[in-house]
Write an enzyme that holds these catalytic residues in place. Sequence first.
Site, mmCIF file in Angstrom:
data_model
loop_
_atom_site.group_PDB
_atom_site.id
_atom_site.type_symbol
_atom_site.label_atom_id
_atom_site.label_comp_id
_atom_site.label_asym_id
_atom_site.label_seq_id
_atom_site.Cartn_x
_atom_site.Cartn_y
_atom_site.Cartn_z
ATOM 1 N N LYS A 58 17.243 8.663 3.043
ATOM 2 C CA LYS A 58 16.262 8.996 1.991
ATOM 3 C C LYS A 58 17.019 9.666 0.849
ATOM 4 C CE LYS A 58 12.058 10.593 2.412
ATOM 5 N NZ LYS A 58 11.195 9.616 1.768
HETATM 6 N N1 PMP Z 1 9.308 4.120 3.405
HETATM 7 C C1 PMP Z 1 9.657 4.767 2.293
HETATM 8 C C2 PMP Z 1 10.415 4.027 1.238
HETATM 9 C C3 PMP Z 1 9.308 6.103 2.119
HETATM 10 O O1 PMP Z 1 9.647 6.753 1.005
HETATM 11 C C4 PMP Z 1 8.570 6.751 3.125
HETATM 12 C C5 PMP Z 1 8.152 8.174 2.928
HETATM 13 N N2 PMP Z 1 9.120 9.055 3.395
HETATM 14 C C6 PMP Z 1 8.246 6.049 4.273
HETATM 15 C C7 PMP Z 1 8.619 4.729 4.384
HETATM 16 C C8 PMP Z 1 7.479 6.707 5.377
HETATM 17 O O2 PMP Z 1 8.271 7.652 6.050
HETATM 18 P P1 PMP Z 1 7.613 8.913 6.735
HETATM 19 O O3 PMP Z 1 6.527 8.395 7.590
HETATM 20 O O4 PMP Z 1 8.691 9.528 7.545
HETATM 21 O O5 PMP Z 1 7.117 9.780 5.659
#
Ligand code: PMP
Length: 311
Positions: free
Chosen positions: A160
């Site tokens: 991320k």
């Molecule tokens: N895909 C992307 C591109 C994201 O930015 C997120 C948000 N973090 C997610 C999926 C979902 O991840 P999470 O459930 O851990 O928030």
Amino acid sequence: MIDSLNKDRIIWFKGELIKASEAKVHVLSPTAQYGLNAFEGLRGYWSDKYNNLFIFRLDEHLERLQKSCQILGITSPYDNKEITEATIKVLHANTFRCDVSIRVTLFVDGEGGWSSSNPVNMFIAPIAKPRSDINLENGKKGMISSFERINDHSMPPRAKVGANYINSRYAYLEAQALSFDFPIMLDRMGKVSESSGSCLMMLRDGVLVTPPNTASIVESITRNTILEISKKLNYETEVRSVDKAELYSADEIFLCGTTAEIIPIISIDNYIIGDGVTGSFTKKIYNEYLNVVTGSEPNWLTAVWKNSKKC
Ligand code: PMP
């Protein structure tokens, strides 16, 4: 009420608690120039029943943050215990006793370029943000994006990293320009990947199906949570490659993510999904998700207040 809570919000910035409006980052820093940072979006939910604010799956978020740093080639100066303490400290400083969203960012600071790896600094910025129940009745329109999801041949999507979100931006702007709500990106193999800031799940013939972590997705904590919830509710689940046309003929589709929570998708490329309204499975999962984040799975929750009283 929310606006006044957020107006003078305090953030944790390089070891100090200061007003968000007073935090300064060098314009020539790699984070400002190239999006050279690793971050997490967390959610805290207020529980009336327990009279407390709970951060959802904080440990898992911080583990993913450290992995993002590893992939990006930077080193966090803080361990997870220190980040946890700082997170609680800044929530206390804001006296938040309501639903919140929290950004934890490790960024490459100072004057530098895209290959710089230090100094790494951190900010933690909470904001009061109510849960998005509203999404549930307002199903959204998805489209298959003409933008391919970034992948390990270019920019590893499981990290991320701020800069990765320019891929999300292109896909999202295209969807909006074409009067859709959300893009669904395909991966390098032409299989369904994910949306701009959330993962995709579909109910097809009674089975909950979602693309694997190797489909160029963020290793989503919400997706993992929903798989667990569904198994507990005795639904069959499958983590496997998904074809575009499977979406067109799905019974229900929803997006999921920490910030997104659960967003029902009622059409894709104007193909109507199911009855064209939020499905009963999606509603059931949403309600169970809310139970989990507000207290029914204590192992996943970090309590913010010791002796809590309601605001
Ligand atoms: N895909 C992307 C591109 C994201 O930015 C997120 C948000 N973090 C997610 C999926 C979902 O991840 P999470 O459930 O851990 O928030």
